[in-house]
Write a protein that holds these residues in place. Structure first.
Motif, mmCIF file in Angstrom:
data_model
loop_
_atom_site.group_PDB
_atom_site.id
_atom_site.type_symbol
_atom_site.label_atom_id
_atom_site.label_comp_id
_atom_site.label_asym_id
_atom_site.label_seq_id
_atom_site.Cartn_x
_atom_site.Cartn_y
_atom_site.Cartn_z
ATOM 1 N N GLU A 197 42.544 34.366 -44.561
ATOM 2 C CA GLU A 197 41.667 34.339 -43.382
ATOM 3 C C GLU A 197 40.388 35.111 -43.675
ATOM 4 O OE1 GLU A 197 42.632 32.797 -40.563
ATOM 5 O OE2 GLU A 197 44.536 32.231 -41.537
ATOM 6 N N TYR A 198 39.273 34.562 -43.273
ATOM 7 C CA TYR A 198 38.006 35.291 -43.449
ATOM 8 C C TYR A 198 37.052 34.937 -42.316
ATOM 9 C CZ TYR A 198 36.431 30.821 -45.417
ATOM 10 O OH TYR A 198 36.138 29.499 -45.597
ATOM 11 N N PRO A 199 36.117 35.814 -42.023
ATOM 12 C CA PRO A 199 35.148 35.507 -40.976
ATOM 13 C C PRO A 199 34.063 34.560 -41.500
ATOM 14 C CG PRO A 199 34.735 37.698 -41.866
ATOM 15 C CD PRO A 199 35.929 37.159 -42.596
ATOM 16 N N ALA A 200 33.935 33.414 -40.863
ATOM 17 C CA ALA A 200 32.902 32.459 -41.272
ATOM 18 C C ALA A 200 31.771 32.546 -40.257
ATOM 19 C CB ALA A 200 33.489 31.051 -41.333
ATOM 20 N N THR A 201 30.757 33.314 -40.602
ATOM 21 C CA THR A 201 29.710 33.609 -39.627
ATOM 22 C C THR A 201 28.397 32.907 -39.927
ATOM 23 O OG1 THR A 201 29.186 35.562 -40.919
ATOM 24 C CG2 THR A 201 30.663 35.866 -39.059
ATOM 25 N N GLY A 202 28.340 32.220 -41.053
ATOM 26 C CA GLY A 202 27.091 31.583 -41.456
ATOM 27 C C GLY A 202 26.901 30.234 -40.781
ATOM 28 N N PRO A 203 25.858 29.512 -41.178
ATOM 29 C CA PRO A 203 25.587 28.176 -40.615
ATOM 30 C C PRO A 203 26.685 27.186 -41.015
ATOM 31 C CG PRO A 203 24.045 28.706 -42.393
ATOM 32 C CD PRO A 203 24.826 29.941 -42.128
ATOM 33 N N ASP A 204 26.723 26.066 -40.333
ATOM 34 C CA ASP A 204 27.671 25.000 -40.646
ATOM 35 C C ASP A 204 27.528 24.596 -42.121
ATOM 36 O OD1 ASP A 204 29.093 22.654 -40.967
ATOM 37 O OD2 ASP A 204 28.589 21.910 -38.966
ATOM 38 N N VAL A 205 28.653 24.582 -42.827
ATOM 39 C CA VAL A 205 28.612 24.306 -44.254
ATOM 40 C C VAL A 205 27.993 22.932 -44.535
ATOM 41 C CG1 VAL A 205 30.932 23.295 -44.425
ATOM 42 C CG2 VAL A 205 29.968 24.535 -46.389
ATOM 43 N N ASN A 206 28.192 22.002 -43.604
ATOM 44 C CA ASN A 206 27.659 20.654 -43.827
ATOM 45 C C ASN A 206 26.137 20.604 -43.760
ATOM 46 O OD1 ASN A 206 30.193 19.175 -44.132
ATOM 47 N ND2 ASN A 206 30.548 19.877 -42.022
ATOM 48 N N ASP A 207 25.537 21.642 -43.203
ATOM 49 C CA ASP A 207 24.077 21.720 -43.213
ATOM 50 C C ASP A 207 23.559 22.320 -44.515
ATOM 51 O OD1 ASP A 207 24.065 20.650 -40.711
ATOM 52 O OD2 ASP A 207 23.967 22.606 -39.686
#
Lengths: 496, 332
Positions: A197-207
Motif C-alpha cells: 500500500e502506498y499513497p498515490a497523491t500525484g496526477p492521474d497516471v494516464n495523463d
C-alpha cells in the motif's frame, strides 16, 4: 538461490533450529545444499567506547577504553572514526580475525597481547574487513546503538545464508517470500506478506504516460507506474546489506529497489527514466528483423523479428524481460521514474535470451511463464519502496494493459477420492485443507472435494496431481504409508 | 655410369642373396648370411650408402628398389630362420610335462554385474526386463515425456543430437525414460518393466559425471497403483541392494514426466545420497500414449547402476567404469 535467514524471518517466524528447517525444506522439495554463516567470530563481542584519549607517543593512534560487559580493556586503535559512546565490535585476545593487511583472501591472524609504541593493547576494535563481512577497512565498524554490550558479535552482525537448489517448476521460490510460504506451511506459522500500500497523491497516471501492447501473444499483461521528483542516490544500508548478502552489487536506490523486489517476490521489474521515453509512450512490439538496441551493458544487439521489444514511438528502449536499453536507463539526473512490471511469454523470452547469449536474473524467472497476477503485486511493492527510499510522488492509479485477462486457468478441481486413489491413503479433510491453506491456496469445499484457486505466485499448478503433490510434500513423503504392489503382474514374455 | 652399376647391383644382389639363403642351414650359416647381405657393412647396406652420389631422380628409383629389396630379404631371412628352428628342434628339447599357459578368463563388467543385480531384484517383483534403442527420436526422449521444445527443464539434459540429413529430430537418448512411452504405446496395461541401457549427455566429465553411462528405468502402470506402492517397491529394492539396515528417505523432487515427483536417497556414512528419481506417471504421459489417465495410474523410476556400484564398492570416480583398465575391472 541464496536465502539469508534474517531476510526470510521478515516474512515468517522460524521457531525451529536451522538444521531442522533445512531438513524440512529439503524434504518438501527445496533442497538446502549448504548453510553458511558469516559474521560469527569467537571472542568478539559488542563493546561500548567509554573514553578516547591520545596515544602518548603517536599522533595517529588513540587509547580507547572499552566496556565489554565482563570488564573493561584499554585498546590501542588507529581508526579515525572511533568516538566515545559508540557501540563497537571488541575482539579480545585469542580472537581469530581476517588479516586486513594481507592480499591473500581468507588469511587469518590470531590476536595477541602486544605493545604498540610502548602501550599494551588488550584486544582490538574491529573493522568490517577484519570481521570477514565486507571489504571496508577505512575505519572501525560502528554498531547500532541498540546493541547490548557483551553480546556475541554474531547475534548482531551475523548472517546465515541457506543455499537452496531450486527445481525449475518453482519460480515462486526465486523470491524469498516464496520460500517463506513453504516455511509457513512447514511450521504452521503465519506468513507476513510484504506491504504494497502506498499513497498515490500525484496526477492521474494516464495523463503522464501510456502503454500499448502490439503483440499480446508475447505480453499478456503490462503494468506501469510513474513516480515524480525522486532523488537518485545510494540505497540505505539495510537495502545494500540485503543485496550484498545474496551476492548482488548495489547500484543506486531505484535500480536496487527493482532488484530487491525481484528477489523478494520473484517478479522482475524495470525502471525507465521517464523523461527519456519519447512522448512518454511505451509500445510493446516485436522487433524488426535487424533492428539494433544498445543494452544496459553498453553492447549493441542485433534483434530478429521474434524478439520482443519495449519501444517508444522512435526507438527500442529495452529488450522485454531480458535487459533494459542504455538510452533510457536511470541516471543521477533522473527525476521521474517510469516503472515497468509485466508478464512476458516464457518460451519466447528464453529464446531471445539464448539467442543473444544474455542470461539474466529476469529471464531466469520469466522463462518459467509467470502468472500475470504477480506483475501488479511487484509493481505496487516497488512503487511503495521507491516512495519510501527515494521520495517523490506516485501518480494516481497504475497503467494496466491486460490483453491476457481471462485466458489464464483460474482454479483446479481436486476430488478427495482422487487424492486417496493416488496416494493410497485416506487423509483427513481438515488436514488437506490446512496444508493447502497454509501454502496460500484459497479453497471452496463441498462434499466431494475442493475447488482450489491458483494463486498468482504458482504457475506450476494446473492439474489435481499438482495439488496432491503439495499436500504430500508438506506432510512429508516419509509420513505416508508404504505398501507392496498388489494385483497380478503381467505375464512374463518368453525370451525372443 | 654409377647409376647403371647400382641398378644392376640391386638385381644381381637379389639373385646372389636368395641363392645363398637357400643353402644356409645352421644358425651359424644363417648369421653369416645376415652379416654378408644385411649387416652394417653388408652388400645391400653398401648399395644403399652409394645412393648419395646419384642425382635426385635416379636416387628415387634406385633407392626405392634397394629399400624394397631390403624388406624382401629381411622377410625371407626370418622365414628361413623359423623354418630352420622348427625342422631342427630335436625330440626331447621341449619339456612336455610343463604346465600349459593358462588362458585368462574374461569377467562381467562391473556395470553389467550391477545392472543384472538391479534388474534381478525387480524381476522377482514381477517386472520384465526389456531394452530399447540408444539412438532415439526427440518425440520419445522429450515430447511424450511432457518436456516440449524450449521447456526450461530441458536444461537438465544436455543432448547429443544425431546429425542427419533426412531428419533433425534424432539424438542419443539422454535417459532410459523414452522406453516408458515406447512400452505403453505397444502394449495395454498392466505394465511392469525395467529397462537397462546406455545413455549419453553432452557434458564435461568429472568424478561424478560421464558423457555416457547406464541407467535402469522402471515403470508400473495399472488400475489402482498408488504412491504407497511406489514407496513399497523402492524400499524393497533398496533392501535387496543395500541391506535391510540401510536408512532410506523419500523427498519431493521435480521431473516433468511425473507428479508427484520423488527423490530417493540412502544414508551413506551420515550423508544422504540421491540414488534414484521417481514419481507417479504424469497424466500427460499416459494420455500421450493413449491410456485413460482417469482409469490408470502408475509409477516410474530411474537410477544409475554405476552410481549404485560406486556407493556399494567405495569407488570414487565414475570414469573408472569406462577407462578399460584391467586393474580396475578385474576387481569385480
Amino acid at each position: 538461490m541464496k536465502v539469508p535467514v534474517s531476510w526470510l524471518s521478515e516474512y515468517v517466524d522460524i521457531d525451529m533450529s536451522l538444521d531442522d528447517l533445512a531438513h524440512r525444506l529439503t524434504m518438501a522439495g527445496n533442497e538446502v545444499t549448504s548453510i553458511e554463516r558469516t559474521g560469527w567470530v569467537d571472542n568478539v563481542v559488542v563493546g561500548l567506547v567509554k573514553k578516547v584519549e591520545p596515544h602518548p607517543d603517536a599522533d595517529r593512534l588513540r587509547l580507547v577504553r572499552v566496556d565489554y560487559g565482563n570488564g573493561e580493556a584499554e585498546v590501542v586503535c588507529g581508526a579515525s572514526n572511533v568516538a566515545e559512546g559508540q557501540k563497537i565490535a571488541y575482539a579480545s585476545i585469542g580472537a581469530v580475525l581476517q588479516d586486513a593487511y594481507s592480499d591473500e583472501a581468507g588469511k587469518t591472524k590470531t590476536l595477541k597481547r602486544s605493545k604498540i609504541r610502548g602501550v599494551v593493547s588488550d584486544g582490538m576494535v574491529c573493522s568490517v574487513r577484519e570481521l570477514g563481512i565486507g571489504d571496508d577497512h577505512d575505519g572501525i565498524l560502528v554498531l547500532d546503538e541498540s546493541a547490548r554490550v557483551g553480546t556475541p558479535i554474531g547475534e548482531v552482525i551475523g548472517e546465515t545464508v541457506l543455499e537452496i537448489e531450486l527445481t525449475p517448476n518453482r519460480p515462486d521460490c526465486l523470491g524469498i517470500v516464496g520460500v517463506a510460504r513453504d516455511v509457513a506451511a512447514i511450521t504452521g506459522n503465519v506468513l507476513q506478506e510484504p506491504n504494497i500500500e502506498y499513497p498515490a497523491t500525484g496526477p492521474d497516471v494516464n495523463d503522464l504516460a501510456s502503454v500499448e501492447i502490439a503483440d499480446p501473444d508475447l505480453c499478456p499483461r503490462y503494468t506501469a507506474s510513474v513516480i515524480e521528483n525522486v532523488r537518485i542516490g545510494p540505497s540505505p544500508a539495510w537495502l545494500q546489506d540485503r543485496l550484498t548478502a545474496i551476492g548482488e552489487r548495489p547500484i543506486n536506490n531505484i535500480v536496487d529497489i527493482t532488484n530487491f523486489v525481484m528477489f523478494e517476490l520473484g517478479q522482475p521489474l524495470h525502471a525507465f527514466d521517464y523523461d527519456r521515453v519519447v512522448d512518454h509512450r511505451v509500445i510493446v512490439r516485436r522487433a524488426r528483423s535487424g533492428e539494433k538496441l544498445v543494452t544496459l551493458d553498453d553492447k549493441e544487439r542485433t534483434l530478429d523479428d521474434e524478439m520482443l521489444l519495449i519501444a517508444d514511438p522512435d526507438r527500442g528502449i529495452g529488450l522485454a524481460g531480458v535487459m533494459g536499453g542504455a538510452n533510457s536507463e536511470i541516471s543521477d539526473s533522473t527525476t521521474t521514474v517510469l516503472l515497468e512490471s509485466a508478464t512476458f511469454h516464457g518460451l519466447n523470452n528464453r529464446r531471445t535470451a539464448r539467442g543473444l547469449e544474455l542470461a539474466s536474473q529476469a529471464t531466469l524467472r520469466f522463462e518459467k511463464s509467470l502468472r500475470s497476477g504477480l506483475s501488479e503485486i511487484g509493481l505496487r511493492r516497488a512503487t511503495k519502496l521507491i516512495l519510501e527510499i527515494a521520495g517523490g510522488t506516485a501518480a494516481s492509479g497504475i497503467i494496466d494493459v491486460n490483453p491476457g485477462a481471462g485466458k489464464e486457468q483460474q482454479s483446479v478441481r481436486l476430488e478427495s477420492a482422487h487424492l486417496e486413489k493416488l496416494l493410497g491413503v485416506e487423509l483427513e479433510r481438515a488436514r488437506v485443507e490446512k496444508t493447502l491453506s497454509d501454502l496460500g491456496f484459497s479453497l471452496n469445499s463441498d462434499t466431494h472435494g475442493w475447488d482450489v484457486e491458483i494463486p498468482y505466485w504458482r504457475p506450476d499448478i494446473s492439474i489435481p496431481q499438482d495439488l496432491i503433490e503439495e499436500v504430500a510434500r508438506i506432510i512429508g513423503y516419509d509420513n505416508l504409508p508404504t505398501t507392496t504392489l498388489s494385483g497380478r503382474p503381467p505375464p512374463v514374455a518368453t525370451s525372443t | 655410369m654409377a647409376e647403371t652399376q647400382t641398378g644392376e647391383s640391386v638385381v644381381g644382389l637379389k639373385d646372389d642373396a636368395v641363392a645363398a639363403l637357400l643353402v644356409a642351414e645352421s644358425s651359424e650359416q644363417l648369421e653369416a648370411w645376415r652379416v654378408e647381405f644385411l649387416g652394417r657393412k653388408g652388400r645391400l647396406t653398401t648399395v644403399l650408402r652409394g645412393l648419395g652420389s646419384l642425382d635426385i631422380e635416379q636416387r628415387k628409383v634406385a633407392g626405392a628398389a634397394a629399400n624394397h629389396l631390403r624388406v624382401e630379404l629381411e622377410t625371407l631371412f626370418e622365414e628361413r630362420q623359423q623354418q630352420a628352428i622348427s625342422t631342427r628342434a630335436p625330440a626331447g628339447s621341449i619339456d612336455v610335462t610343463l604346465p600349459g599357459r593358462k588362458s585368462s578368463l574374461g569377467g562381467l563388467h562391473p556395470s553389467t554385474q550391477m545392472i543384472r543385480e538391479i534388474t534381478q531384484a525387480f524381476n522377482e517383483m514381477g517386472f520384465q526386463t526389456i531394452e530399447g534403442p540408444e539412438i532415439e527420436l526427440e518425440r520419445y526422449n522429450f515430447d511424450l515425456l511432457n518436456i516440449p521444445a524450449g521447456h526450461p527443464a530441458r536444461d537438465k539434459w544436455d543432448t547429443i543430437w544425431v546429425d542427419s540429413e533426412s531428419r533433425g529430430d534424432m539424438l542419443l537418448r539422454t535417459h532410459t525414460s523414452p522406453m516408458q512411452a515406447r512400452v505403453m504405446e505397444t502394449s495395454d496395461p498392466p505394465v511392469r518393466v525395467v529397462v537397462p541401457g546406455k545413455c549419453y549427455r553432452y557434458e564435461s566429465t568429472d568424478a561424478t559425471h560421464e558423457w555416457h553411462f547406464n541407467q535402469v528405468e522402471g515403470l508400473a502402470v495399472d488400475e489402482g497403483i498408488t504412491f504407497a506402492d511406489l514407496k513399497g517397491t523402492l524400499y524393497e529394492f533398496a533392501r535387496r541392494i543395500f541391506g535391510a539396515s540401510r536408512k532410506v528417505r523419500f523427498r519431493c523432487d521435480y521431473f516433468p514426466f511425473v507428479e508427484p515427483g520423488v527423490d530417493m536417497s540412502i544414508d551413506w556414512n551420515g550423508n544422504w545420497i540421491e540414488i534414484l528419481g521417481a514419481g507417479m506417471v504424469h497424466p500427460k504421459v499416459l494420455e500421450g500414449v493413449g491410456y485413460d489417465s482417469s482409469k490408470y495410474t502408475g509409477f516410474a523410476f530411474g537410477m544409475g547402476p554405476e552410481r549404485v556400484s560406486m556407493l556399494r564398492n567405495d569407488i570414487n570416480d565414475i570414469r573408472h567404469f569406462f577407462a578399460n583398465d584391467l586393474r580396475f575391472l578385474t576387481q569385480f
